[in-house]
Design a protein around this motif. Structure first.
Motif, PDB file in Angstrom:
ATOM      1  N   ALA A  41      24.433  51.373  34.283  1.00 52.45           N
ATOM      2  CA  ALA A  41      23.863  52.044  35.451  1.00 52.45           C
ATOM      3  C   ALA A  41      23.209  51.045  36.397  1.00 52.45           C
ATOM      4  CB  ALA A  41      22.851  53.102  35.007  1.00 52.45           C
ATOM      5  N   MET A  42      22.474  50.094  35.861  1.00 53.48           N
ATOM      6  CA  MET A  42      21.748  49.134  36.692  1.00 53.48           C
ATOM      7  C   MET A  42      22.674  48.111  37.346  1.00 53.48           C
ATOM      8  SD  MET A  42      18.720  50.259  36.598  1.00 53.48           S
ATOM      9  CE  MET A  42      17.854  48.931  37.390  1.00 53.48           C
ATOM     10  N   GLY A  43      23.842  47.898  36.785  1.00 51.75           N
ATOM     11  CA  GLY A  43      24.781  46.935  37.342  1.00 51.75           C
ATOM     12  C   GLY A  43      25.940  47.566  38.098  1.00 51.75           C
ATOM     13  N   TRP A  44      25.936  48.907  38.208  1.00 50.28           N
ATOM     14  CA  TRP A  44      27.042  49.596  38.859  1.00 50.28           C
ATOM     15  C   TRP A  44      27.179  49.090  40.295  1.00 50.28           C
ATOM     16  CZ3 TRP A  44      30.620  52.240  36.425  1.00 50.28           C
ATOM     17  CH2 TRP A  44      31.527  52.986  37.159  1.00 50.28           C
ATOM     18  N   PRO A  45      28.380  48.656  40.694  1.00 47.07           N
ATOM     19  CA  PRO A  45      28.532  48.066  42.028  1.00 47.07           C
ATOM     20  C   PRO A  45      28.450  49.115  43.141  1.00 47.07           C
ATOM     21  CG  PRO A  45      30.648  48.177  40.910  1.00 47.07           C
ATOM     22  CD  PRO A  45      29.616  48.624  39.914  1.00 47.07           C
ATOM     23  N   ALA A  46      27.887  48.702  44.265  1.00 45.74           N
ATOM     24  CA  ALA A  46      27.819  49.573  45.432  1.00 45.74           C
ATOM     25  C   ALA A  46      29.219  49.807  45.999  1.00 45.74           C
ATOM     26  CB  ALA A  46      26.905  48.966  46.488  1.00 45.74           C
ATOM     27  N   ASP A  47      30.057  48.778  45.926  1.00 48.04           N
ATOM     28  CA  ASP A  47      31.424  48.860  46.419  1.00 48.04           C
ATOM     29  C   ASP A  47      32.365  48.803  45.222  1.00 48.04           C
ATOM     30  OD1 ASP A  47      33.875  48.667  47.680  1.00 48.04           O
ATOM     31  OD2 ASP A  47      33.497  46.686  48.561  1.00 48.04           O
ATOM     32  N   THR A  48      33.055  49.886  44.949  1.00 43.68           N
ATOM     33  CA  THR A  48      33.949  49.941  43.785  1.00 43.68           C
ATOM     34  C   THR A  48      35.408  49.691  44.158  1.00 43.68           C
ATOM     35  OG1 THR A  48      34.120  52.342  43.997  1.00 43.68           O
ATOM     36  CG2 THR A  48      32.421  51.488  42.494  1.00 43.68           C
ATOM     37  N   SER A  49      35.653  49.176  45.361  1.00 45.71           N
ATOM     38  CA  SER A  49      37.032  48.938  45.783  1.00 45.71           C
ATOM     39  C   SER A  49      37.694  47.808  44.995  1.00 45.71           C
ATOM     40  CB  SER A  49      37.093  48.633  47.283  1.00 45.71           C
ATOM     41  OG  SER A  49      36.418  47.425  47.572  1.00 45.71           O
ATOM     42  N   GLU A  50      36.897  46.943  44.369  1.00 41.83           N
ATOM     43  CA  GLU A  50      37.431  45.856  43.541  1.00 41.83           C
ATOM     44  C   GLU A  50      37.128  46.089  42.062  1.00 41.83           C
ATOM     45  OE1 GLU A  50      39.267  42.878  43.921  1.00 41.83           O
ATOM     46  OE2 GLU A  50      39.836  43.849  45.794  1.00 41.83           O
ATOM     47  N   GLY A  51      37.083  47.350  41.647  1.00 44.22           N
ATOM     48  CA  GLY A  51      36.830  47.674  40.249  1.00 44.22           C
ATOM     49  C   GLY A  51      35.367  47.990  40.004  1.00 44.22           C
ATOM     50  N   THR A  52      35.056  48.305  38.751  1.00 41.13           N
ATOM     51  CA  THR A  52      33.696  48.687  38.373  1.00 41.13           C
ATOM     52  C   THR A  52      33.274  47.958  37.112  1.00 41.13           C
ATOM     53  OG1 THR A  52      34.456  50.542  37.036  1.00 41.13           O
ATOM     54  CG2 THR A  52      33.952  51.012  39.352  1.00 41.13           C
ATOM     55  N   GLU A  93      34.142  38.397  24.332  1.00 43.19           N
ATOM     56  CA  GLU A  93      33.861  39.377  25.383  1.00 43.19           C
ATOM     57  C   GLU A  93      32.376  39.711  25.394  1.00 43.19           C
ATOM     58  OE1 GLU A  93      36.222  42.915  25.644  1.00 43.19           O
ATOM     59  OE2 GLU A  93      38.105  41.821  25.455  1.00 43.19           O
ATOM     60  N   PRO A  94      31.863  40.074  26.577  1.00 40.53           N
ATOM     61  CA  PRO A  94      30.461  40.484  26.677  1.00 40.53           C
ATOM     62  C   PRO A  94      30.293  41.952  26.293  1.00 40.53           C
ATOM     63  CG  PRO A  94      31.495  40.594  28.818  1.00 40.53           C
ATOM     64  CD  PRO A  94      32.535  40.051  27.866  1.00 40.53           C
ATOM     65  N   ALA A  95      29.076  42.458  26.440  1.00 42.86           N
ATOM     66  CA  ALA A  95      28.819  43.875  26.209  1.00 42.86           C
ATOM     67  C   ALA A  95      29.448  44.712  27.327  1.00 42.86           C
ATOM     68  CB  ALA A  95      27.320  44.134  26.126  1.00 42.86           C
ATOM     69  N   LEU A  96      29.368  44.206  28.562  1.00 46.95           N
ATOM     70  CA  LEU A  96      29.967  44.862  29.724  1.00 46.95           C
ATOM     71  C   LEU A  96      30.517  43.782  30.644  1.00 46.95           C
ATOM     72  CD1 LEU A  96      26.804  46.278  29.410  1.00 46.95           C
ATOM     73  CD2 LEU A  96      28.025  47.935  30.739  1.00 46.95           C
ATOM     74  N   TRP A  97      31.487  44.152  31.455  1.00 50.84           N
ATOM     75  CA  TRP A  97      31.939  43.236  32.478  1.00 50.84           C
ATOM     76  C   TRP A  97      32.616  43.972  33.609  1.00 50.84           C
ATOM     77  CZ3 TRP A  97      35.907  39.620  29.617  1.00 50.84           C
ATOM     78  CH2 TRP A  97      36.953  40.360  29.080  1.00 50.84           C
ATOM     79  N   HIS A  98      32.638  43.304  34.735  1.00 50.77           N
ATOM     80  CA  HIS A  98      33.321  43.793  35.925  1.00 50.77           C
ATOM     81  C   HIS A  98      34.370  42.746  36.251  1.00 50.77           C
ATOM     82  CE1 HIS A  98      32.954  44.798  40.529  1.00 50.77           C
ATOM     83  NE2 HIS A  98      34.194  44.819  40.112  1.00 50.77           N
ATOM     84  N   GLN A  99      35.609  43.111  36.027  1.00 51.27           N
ATOM     85  CA  GLN A  99      36.728  42.251  36.386  1.00 51.27           C
ATOM     86  C   GLN A  99      37.393  42.856  37.617  1.00 51.27           C
ATOM     87  OE1 GLN A  99      38.716  42.380  32.423  1.00 51.27           O
ATOM     88  NE2 GLN A  99      38.780  40.160  32.663  1.00 51.27           N
ATOM     89  N   ASN A 100      37.676  42.013  38.610  1.00 49.58           N
ATOM     90  CA  ASN A 100      38.362  42.545  39.785  1.00 49.58           C
ATOM     91  C   ASN A 100      39.851  42.687  39.466  1.00 49.58           C
ATOM     92  OD1 ASN A 100      39.513  39.984  40.137  1.00 49.58           O
ATOM     93  ND2 ASN A 100      38.128  39.428  41.797  1.00 49.58           N
ATOM     94  N   PHE A 101      40.630  43.094  40.458  1.00 51.18           N
ATOM     95  CA  PHE A 101      42.041  43.364  40.215  1.00 51.18           C
ATOM     96  C   PHE A 101      42.868  42.100  40.035  1.00 51.18           C
ATOM     97  CE2 PHE A 101      40.679  47.296  42.549  1.00 51.18           C
ATOM     98  CZ  PHE A 101      40.597  48.067  41.393  1.00 51.18           C
ATOM     99  N   SER A 102      42.260  40.933  40.257  1.00 44.87           N
ATOM    100  CA  SER A 102      42.910  39.652  39.981  1.00 44.87           C
ATOM    101  C   SER A 102      42.473  39.094  38.628  1.00 44.87           C
ATOM    102  CB  SER A 102      42.568  38.634  41.074  1.00 44.87           C
ATOM    103  OG  SER A 102      42.982  39.093  42.322  1.00 44.87           O
ATOM    104  N   ASN A 103      41.778  39.903  37.843  1.00 50.45           N
ATOM    105  CA  ASN A 103      41.239  39.548  36.530  1.00 50.45           C
ATOM    106  C   ASN A 103      40.184  38.447  36.573  1.00 50.45           C
ATOM    107  OD1 ASN A 103      42.478  41.498  34.957  1.00 50.45           O
ATOM    108  ND2 ASN A 103      44.305  40.266  34.683  1.00 50.45           N
ATOM    109  N   GLU A 104      39.559  38.248  37.732  1.00 47.44           N
ATOM    110  CA  GLU A 104      38.424  37.341  37.815  1.00 47.44           C
ATOM    111  C   GLU A 104      37.188  38.116  37.373  1.00 47.44           C
ATOM    112  OE1 GLU A 104      39.731  34.793  41.733  1.00 47.44           O
ATOM    113  OE2 GLU A 104      38.906  36.800  41.992  1.00 47.44           O
ATOM    114  N   ILE A 105      36.313  37.449  36.643  1.00 49.75           N
ATOM    115  CA  ILE A 105      35.110  38.130  36.157  1.00 49.75           C
ATOM    116  C   ILE A 105      34.037  38.056  37.234  1.00 49.75           C
ATOM    117  CG2 ILE A 105      33.367  38.248  34.349  1.00 49.75           C
ATOM    118  CD1 ILE A 105      35.427  36.828  32.507  1.00 49.75           C
ATOM    119  N   VAL A 106      33.726  39.199  37.801  1.00 49.67           N
ATOM    120  CA  VAL A 106      32.730  39.303  38.854  1.00 49.67           C
ATOM    121  C   VAL A 106      31.333  39.318  38.235  1.00 49.67           C
ATOM    122  CG1 VAL A 106      31.874  40.749  40.743  1.00 49.67           C
ATOM    123  CG2 VAL A 106      34.347  40.533  40.359  1.00 49.67           C
TER     124      VAL A 106
END
Length: 185
Positions: free
Chosen positions: A48-59, A71-84
């Motif tokens: 909840a605290m890390g939820w992105p304001a802009d979800t156009s590049e994933g969540t 792997e971490p507990a949570l992660w946000h990977q964009n559509f190019s598989n880069e770890i945001v």
């Protein structure tokens, strides 16, 4: 025979007035047999605290940290598989954090154990050279109260205002005031 994960479902109603993020994500949580309710609920809080304001590049998503050590507990990977965004829960060692900082655009730790100040004192000099890392501490009594909200099916309302987080499930509510131990302002 290996023990299997217990499945939990959480429907979140997120209103983060500090970051202007309003969303209603639903998540399925695979709780590892050795994971306590407290850690699982800190993962939900971190989501909840890390939820992105802009979800156009994933969540932000729950990862397989207890099953997959890379792997971490949570992660946000964009559509190019880069770890945001790479999110750890607990007290990872400095080598793991520095490795994560090399792989991700930003790294966040959510520590909740009463021994957090001792752990942090032991790693702060080793991780202070990175500007990608933010470390939060959830006071132990607050994380334990959050754990009491855990149910197999949850309807959680998460409200953030002025750095304070209120998490409600039904008629129960927990106030959480995370303490920033390091990170950008």
């Amino acid at each position: 025979m290996a023990l299997k994960a217990t499945i939990y479902k959480a429907a979140l109603q997120l209103s983060d007035m500090d970051r202007h993020v309003y969303d209603a994500p639903s998540v399925t949580i695979a709780r590892h047999p050795s994971e306590a309710d407290e850690r699982m609920m800190i993962r939900v809080l971190a989501l909840a605290m890390g939820w992105p304001a802009d979800t156009s590049e994933g969540t932000l998503e729950l990862a397989k940290d207890m099953w997959e050590p890379d792997e971490p507990a949570l992660w946000h990977q964009n559509f190019s598989n880069e770890i945001v965004h790479w999110v750890e829960v607990g007290q990872p060692d400095d080598k793991r954090l520095l490795k994560a900082c090399g792989r991700a655009q930003r790294v966040t730790v959510w520590a909740f154990q009463s021994s957090t100040p001792i752990w942090f004192d032991g790693i702060v000099n080793k991780v202070s050279r990175t500007d990608k890392l933010t470390v939060w501490q959830v006071p132990s009594e607050q994380s334990q109260a959050l754990a009491a909200l855990a149910q197999r099916s949850m309807q959680l309302t998460v409200t953030v205002q002025d750095g304070t987080v209120w998490v409600s499930e039904g008629d129960q509510s927990v106030e959480i005031t995370p303490i920033k131990l390091m990170g950008p302002d």
